[in-house]
Scaffold this motif. Structure first.
Motif, PDB file in Angstrom:
ATOM      1  N   GLY A 124       0.810  -1.211   0.000  1.00 54.70           N
ATOM      2  CA  GLY A 124       0.000   0.000   0.000  1.00 54.70           C
ATOM      3  C   GLY A 124       0.841   1.258   0.000  1.00 54.70           C
ATOM      4  O   GLY A 124       2.074   1.217  -0.047  1.00 54.70           O
ATOM      5  N   GLN A 125       0.184   2.390   0.080  1.00 62.09           N
ATOM      6  CA  GLN A 125       0.857   3.678   0.025  1.00 62.09           C
ATOM      7  C   GLN A 125       0.678   4.468   1.316  1.00 62.09           C
ATOM      8  O   GLN A 125       0.801   5.679   1.333  1.00 62.09           O
ATOM      9  N   ILE A 126       0.385   3.796   2.390  1.00 58.78           N
ATOM     10  CA  ILE A 126       0.266   4.452   3.688  1.00 58.78           C
ATOM     11  C   ILE A 126       1.621   4.464   4.389  1.00 58.78           C
ATOM     12  O   ILE A 126       2.522   3.697   4.048  1.00 58.78           O
TER      13      ILE A 126
ATOM     14  N   TYR B 170     -10.141   5.391  17.468  1.00 60.03           N
ATOM     15  CA  TYR B 170      -9.522   4.466  16.523  1.00 60.03           C
ATOM     16  C   TYR B 170      -8.171   5.029  16.110  1.00 60.03           C
ATOM     17  O   TYR B 170      -7.862   6.207  16.355  1.00 60.03           O
ATOM     18  N   THR B 171      -7.386   4.182  15.464  1.00 61.31           N
ATOM     19  CA  THR B 171      -6.116   4.637  14.896  1.00 61.31           C
ATOM     20  C   THR B 171      -6.022   4.205  13.438  1.00 61.31           C
ATOM     21  O   THR B 171      -6.630   3.209  13.025  1.00 61.31           O
ATOM     22  N   GLY B 172      -5.275   4.982  12.683  1.00 60.26           N
ATOM     23  CA  GLY B 172      -4.975   4.650  11.302  1.00 60.26           C
ATOM     24  C   GLY B 172      -3.578   5.131  11.000  1.00 60.26           C
ATOM     25  O   GLY B 172      -2.785   5.406  11.919  1.00 60.26           O
ATOM     26  N   HIS B 173      -3.269   5.266   9.736  1.00 61.70           N
ATOM     27  CA  HIS B 173      -1.935   5.695   9.332  1.00 61.70           C
ATOM     28  C   HIS B 173      -2.031   6.838   8.329  1.00 61.70           C
ATOM     29  O   HIS B 173      -3.065   7.022   7.653  1.00 61.70           O
ATOM     30  N   ALA B 174      -0.970   7.602   8.244  1.00 57.47           N
ATOM     31  CA  ALA B 174      -0.915   8.678   7.271  1.00 57.47           C
ATOM     32  C   ALA B 174      -1.154   8.106   5.882  1.00 57.47           C
ATOM     33  O   ALA B 174      -0.512   7.129   5.491  1.00 57.47           O
ATOM     34  N   GLY B 175      -2.084   8.722   5.142  1.00 56.01           N
ATOM     35  CA  GLY B 175      -2.453   8.215   3.832  1.00 56.01           C
ATOM     36  C   GLY B 175      -3.780   7.499   3.820  1.00 56.01           C
ATOM     37  O   GLY B 175      -4.349   7.242   2.756  1.00 56.01           O
ATOM     38  N   ASP B 176      -4.320   7.161   4.998  1.00 58.72           N
ATOM     39  CA  ASP B 176      -5.618   6.506   5.101  1.00 58.72           C
ATOM     40  C   ASP B 176      -6.750   7.490   4.844  1.00 58.72           C
ATOM     41  O   ASP B 176      -6.650   8.678   5.164  1.00 58.72           O
ATOM     42  N   THR B 177      -7.843   6.954   4.326  1.00 59.16           N
ATOM     43  CA  THR B 177      -9.109   7.667   4.400  1.00 59.16           C
ATOM     44  C   THR B 177      -9.849   7.181   5.636  1.00 59.16           C
ATOM     45  O   THR B 177      -9.470   6.157   6.242  1.00 59.16           O
TER      46      THR B 177
ATOM     47  N   SER C  46     -11.021   3.623   4.893  1.00 61.05           N
ATOM     48  CA  SER C  46      -9.988   2.575   4.933  1.00 61.05           C
ATOM     49  C   SER C  46      -9.526   2.321   6.363  1.00 61.05           C
ATOM     50  O   SER C  46      -9.262   1.170   6.741  1.00 61.05           O
ATOM     51  N   ALA C  47      -9.424   3.375   7.176  1.00 57.11           N
ATOM     52  CA  ALA C  47      -8.992   3.192   8.563  1.00 57.11           C
ATOM     53  C   ALA C  47     -10.035   2.425   9.363  1.00 57.11           C
ATOM     54  O   ALA C  47      -9.692   1.578  10.204  1.00 57.11           O
ATOM     55  N   LEU C  48     -11.327   2.698   9.132  1.00 59.09           N
ATOM     56  CA  LEU C  48     -12.368   1.955   9.836  1.00 59.09           C
ATOM     57  C   LEU C  48     -12.401   0.501   9.380  1.00 59.09           C
ATOM     58  O   LEU C  48     -12.554  -0.422  10.208  1.00 59.09           O
ATOM     59  N   LEU C  49     -12.277   0.276   8.072  1.00 57.30           N
ATOM     60  CA  LEU C  49     -12.237  -1.108   7.581  1.00 57.30           C
ATOM     61  C   LEU C  49     -11.062  -1.863   8.182  1.00 57.30           C
ATOM     62  O   LEU C  49     -11.177  -3.035   8.557  1.00 57.30           O
TER      63      LEU C  49
ATOM     64  N   ASN D 170      -4.704  -2.653  -2.370  1.00 51.19           N
ATOM     65  CA  ASN D 170      -3.442  -2.244  -2.978  1.00 51.19           C
ATOM     66  C   ASN D 170      -2.969  -0.872  -2.542  1.00 51.19           C
ATOM     67  O   ASN D 170      -1.761  -0.619  -2.506  1.00 51.19           O
ATOM     68  N   GLN D 171      -3.906   0.045  -2.229  1.00 52.34           N
ATOM     69  CA  GLN D 171      -3.487   1.388  -1.828  1.00 52.34           C
ATOM     70  C   GLN D 171      -3.349   1.519  -0.319  1.00 52.34           C
ATOM     71  O   GLN D 171      -2.453   2.224   0.164  1.00 52.34           O
ATOM     72  N   PHE D 172      -4.221   0.858   0.419  1.00 52.29           N
ATOM     73  CA  PHE D 172      -4.228   1.039   1.870  1.00 52.29           C
ATOM     74  C   PHE D 172      -3.787  -0.202   2.642  1.00 52.29           C
ATOM     75  O   PHE D 172      -3.672  -0.164   3.867  1.00 52.29           O
TER      76      PHE D 172
END
Length: 997
Positions: A10-12, A27-34, A37-40, A321-323
């Protein structure tokens, strides 16, 4: 690691953790997430509730076409609703809420609506709420009883009530080539145009340039094309003739190759940098446009197709592929075309468990079968999904054999355990901008999609927008026409070392899988296949009527995912092919546009304010000011304890009895000069101005090209080729544009210049029986008696040593004079007039008194010249010259414009001597319980001190023939009902003896 996030890919940026909340849960996600995508990645599948039935919904897509996962973003005390979670870049501190649920997303009492689904289908508003109420509220309409509750339930997100403190900007840009979309096709066009020296703007909806090359493995080696795209972007960044606009949605295509775009400058940041706007609105004027907007995948229509866990195959591929997010633990694909097989292979490569592929087709290509085998998936051809299981998340599906000839399901259903169903119903090119540009899309039977229309403006298409998916050949060889139109050369870039895949993307015909249960066509509005058929049965067979009756493809969807499936179902019901049924015309905006960006600097304290030279004097004298357009003008000069009515009656009465003075600096003033100045005026005015002597003024009327009244005013002839045109305050800019258009486009041969001089002159109108005496007491170097200054005459002189120009004309119906001087001397001359008038009882008066005087005389303004009236309607047909043509003369005698029952100007007298209201209806029969039967409306009203009555001007059907008759005023919103008499609009001094003296 999140439960569904791969450790790599991915590109995160996995080294940067972002913290946010959704419905108050951290919640937590990463830079580049929407947000989606972060919730999924965190295992969240339930993200929203549907509009009407409050059904649980999960994310369906990965872009702006998302219909389900609409959320509200909170920033401080401000809230912005209805944003797709797929379009929100997460940042530290992001707070988002789900919508259309109470008390919570998991437990929504609105879900009870599903029990009433049979009675709240398409059009239920009209069929349910128009009957009478039975019981205690008998006699009232059912809608009146239910309206409050319906309106509370309507809509999706809840708008905020706190003022938005964000900053917005507007920009204008000019370029040779605007490229919309930065996929490989868009990048090729942009680079080729830039290489030729053209000024290029490249606008991309997403944060990164490169389009689907950022994540796609659809038909080519995605990684290699992504590298190739990155090299092009880096090369473009260094060009002085290239402007790159990421996070920019081009949302409207207008005449003259003018496009509107919204740049999301700081939505992805926790805090905007100092001076940085939240959004920037672009108005882009381009010589040519390349539309490389791509294509959107369509869902399939089958029972239970809206359950959380059902997702578009292309979206799942992008999430993976992106996230780096796997959309489910056991995945099934359901498709009618080959592109889903590429998605299966891509998901398998990323580590997903793709268990089954269900295809409605029997004949599957060898290449597709090979991709299914490489994905380790069981391929079940000639079958369709007939049902889905699960509550707030998918748990399984059932499939049956499909008889394509009859469109029916046969055999025993087979159950398949699956927590994720990926669907692919073919692809629809994003034609919205092309359609807005002025032509209808064209149906392609082979691709089962509407393709771009023939251009009516200077645009060309490229890439998937044209119906070709992103194979290597399409990227590198299929865009010569777009490149040439862009102003570049046809030399194509060096071909990257990739080979096109041999997958055939052509889908099976679009159709509905008919089985028991709700099959959704428009997910956002809960429009089902049954709703479309119901609309057909009830006679709504036009696609535009279908859209409005069922709400199919409205709001933020705009037909992105629902348009073609809905048309296919209507086509089947009509027994016609899809192209005969047609498609709706897309209208702007393509994506949501913030109102703040449209207003931008024009909001709040930054709103332009125009002040007359005498503004400070008015304030010092206690004037109450209000805005007339951008101008601030005195409303009244109130005395202590006076009401507004008492003040304007006192001021108007003083004008009739002695004299009054009013600030008229705001009138539009246009210098018309040149050898053909008189000829221009003869063409734009309905009456003749070429015969006007120097030193005289004449009242003139302008029509629009369609024969309707446009503006009125006086024009003064100051020299043989020198005229000063005055216009109404409100129409000054429009008249100037009107003149410039005709001189630039229609009559460029005329030797005339037009110059706005409104701000160069200060103006005061002094009127009343004592006006001439007051003027004579202060004017130097010229006489102002009747011989020297007759009606409509012009003289030059001085007041208090300041040069002035005086014209004798009247708006009040009294003997009156307009005095003009340089704007810098306005207050000085005004004060001199005030001082000279004190012995005669001169009073300053405001717009309320001015309006009263003009209503008493029956003079028209913008309230009557409202874009719907003709010269005859306003009793100004005496101004229509029969000796010459003029703008509007060819159209003014159309049958509809000379009908006897048109709304015509009349006077109204309140027989109960109570105040009247502007906008109130005039009716022949009074019915306070059920107001109806309007024959016209009031345009202006006042208490007339000259008559001692409440009067009004009105536009009434066949008004000329109704004089002397009685009617009623009907104003249900303000509870004003009562008898009136219809009279001539000339209430006071109809012969004009006071004005002519």
């Amino acid at each position: 690691m999140s439960p569904r996030r791969n450790e790599t890919g991915g590109q995160i940026d996995r080294l940067k953790t972002i913290r946010f909340t959704f419905d108050g849960v951290p919640y937590t996600g990463h830079a580049g997430d929407t947000l989606a995508s972060a919730l999924l990645a965190s295992g969240v599948t339930l993200m929203g509730r549907s509009f009407k039935y409050h059904r649980p919904r999960g994310v369906l897509s990965a872009g702006v076409d998302e219909p389900n996962a609409l959320v509200t973003v909170l920033r401080g005390t401000a809230r912005e609703p209805n944003i797709p979670a797929t379009a929100i870049e997460i940042y530290d501190g992001l707070r988002a809420e789900s919508q259309n649920r109470f008390p919570s997303l998991n437990w929504d009492v609105g879900a009870v609506n599903q029990l009433a689904s049979k009675v709240i289908g398409a059009g239920f508003y009209y069929k349910t709420f128009m009957g009478p109420v039975i019981g205690p509220l008998q006699g009232t309409r059912f809608w009146m009883f239910c309206e409050h509750f319906i309106r509370r339930a309507a809509g999706l997100g809840r708008a905020g009530t706190v003022a938005d403190d964000a900053r917005y900007e507007r920009m204008n840009a000019f370029c040779d080539v605007l490229v919309v979309g930065s996929g490989p096709a868009g990048l090729m066009a942009a680079k080729s145009a830039a290489d030729s020296g053209a000024r290029v703007i490249l606008a991309e909806l997403d944060p990164r340039f490169g389009g689907s090359a950022n994540w796609s493995g659809e038909t080519i080696d995605g990684a290699r094309i992504a590298d190739w795209a990155s090299e092009i972007v880096n090369a473009l960044k260094g060009r002085k003739n290239v402007r790159l606009l990421p996070r920019t949605a081009v949302w409207g295509y207008y005449d003259g190759n003018t496009l509107a775009a919204l740049e999301r400058v700081s939505d992805h940041k926790e805090t905007a940098a100092r001076g940085e706007p939240r959004h920037r609105h672009w108005t882009i004027r381009s010589k040519s446009v390349v539309l490389a907007t791509g294509a959107l995948e369509r869902p399939l229509v089958f029972p239970g197709n809206d359950r959380p866990g059902v997702m578009l195959a292309g979206a799942a591929q992008r999430y993976t592929n992106q996230f780096g997010v796997i959309p489910g633990e056991k995945i099934t694909l359901f498709t009618n075309n080959d592109t889903a097989y590429q998605a299966a292979a891509s998901l398998k490569k990323a580590g997903a468990n793709v268990a089954t592929i269900v295809d409605v087709r029997i004949d599957i290509s060898d290449q597709a079968r090979a991709l299914a085998a490489s994905a380790g998936a069981e391929l079940i051809a000639g079958h369709a999904v007939c049902e889905t299981d699960g509550g707030k998340a998918l748990s399984g599906i059932r499939i049956q054999r499909l008889d394509r000839a009859s469109g029916t399901l046969t055999g025993e259903p087979r159950s398949i355990q699956s927590d994720c169903l990926l669907v692919s119903g073919g692809w629809s090119p994003v034609l919205h901008l092309a359609s807005q540009a002025g032509a209808k899309p064209e149906w392609d039977e082979k691709l089962q999609a509407f393709l771009p229309p023939k251009p009516t403006q200077n645009w060309s298409g490229a890439g998937a927008f044209t119906g070709r998916l992103a194979t290597a050949d399409a990227i590198l060889e299929g865009h010569a026409a777009g490149i040439a139109a862009a102003g570049g050369n046809a030399r194509l870039m060096e071909k990257p070392a990739v080979e096109p895949a041999s997958v055939n993307p052509e889908p099976a015909p679009v159709f509905e899988i008919k089985a028991k249960g709700k099959s959704f066509v428009d997910f956002q509005h809960d429009v089902t296949a049954d709703d479309v058929r119901l609309a057909h049965r009830e006679g709504f067979i036009s696609v535009e009527h279908l859209k409005r009756y069922t709400t199919l493809g409205m709001a933020t969807d705009q037909g992105k995912s629902s348009n073609v499936p809905g048309l296919a179902i209507m086509a089947e019901a009509l027994g016609k092919p899809i192209p005969e049924v047609g498609t709706t015309r897309f209208r702007p905006p393509y994506t949501a546009v913030s109102i703040g960006s449209l207003a931008a600097e024009r909001y709040g304290d930054l709103k332009p304010e125009r002040l007359t030279p005498m503004h400070d004097w008015h304030l010092a004298q206690g004037a109450t000011m209000y805005s007339a357009g951008l101008w601030f003008r005195p409303m009244i000069y109130g005395h202590a304890g006076e009401t507004v009515e008492q003040a304007y009656v006192r001021e108007a009465k003083a004008v009739r009895e002695t004299a009054g003075i009013v600030d008229v600096s705001t009138l539009g003033k246009i210098a018309v000069q040149g050898p053909d100045a008189a000829e221009l005026l003869d063409r734009v005015y309905t009456n003749i101005f070429s015969t006007l002597p120097v030193g005289k003024a004449r009242y003139g009327l302008m029509l629009r090209e369609d024969g309707l009244a446009f503006d009125d005013g006086t024009t003064w002839r100051l020299g043989q080729d020198d005229f000063l045109m005055t216009t109404t305050t409100a129409n000054a800019g429009k008249v100037m544009q009107h003149l410039e258009y005709f001189l630039d486009v229609i009559w460029p041969e005329l030797k005339v210049t037009v110059t706005s001089v409104t701000d160069e002159w200060a103006g005061a109108a002094i009127g009343g029986p004592k006006a001439r005496e007051i003027l004579a007491a202060c004017v130097e170097d010229t006489a102002v008696d009747n011989a020297a200054l007759p009606f409509m005459g012009i003289v030059h002189g001085k007041i208090a040593d300041v040069p002035v120009m005086i014209c004798r004309l009247s708006f009040s119906g009294e003997m009156a004079f307009e005095v003009y001087c340089g704007a810098g001397h306005g207050t000085h001359v005004w004060q001199a007039l005030i001082d000279a008038g004190k012995p005669f009882g001169l009073v300053p008066y405001g717009l309320e008194a001015l309006g009263t005087l003009r209503i008493e005389k029956g003079h028209v303004t913008g309230a009557e010249i409202d874009g719907r009236t003709t010269a005859r309607d306003l009793h100004l047909d005496w101004m229509l010259s029969k000796k010459k043509p003029f703008i509007g003369s060819a159209m003014m005698d159309r049958e509809g414009l000379i009908a006897a029952d048109r709304l015509q100007l009349v006077g109204i007298v309140a027989l109960d001597n109570r105040p009247l209201n502007g906008g109130a209806h005039i009716v022949e029969e009074l019915d306070e319980e059920n107001p109806h039967g309007s024959i016209g409306h009031i345009t202006a009203c006042c208490y007339a001190p000259a008559l001692g009555k409440y009067i009004a001007l009105a536009l009434v059907q066949g008004g000329k023939g109704r004089r002397g008759t009685r009617a009623y005023v009907s104003d249900p919103l303000r509870k004003r009902f009562g008898p009136v008499q219809i009279v001539s609009h000339h209430f006071f001094d109809p012969e004009g003896t006071r004005m002519h003296g």
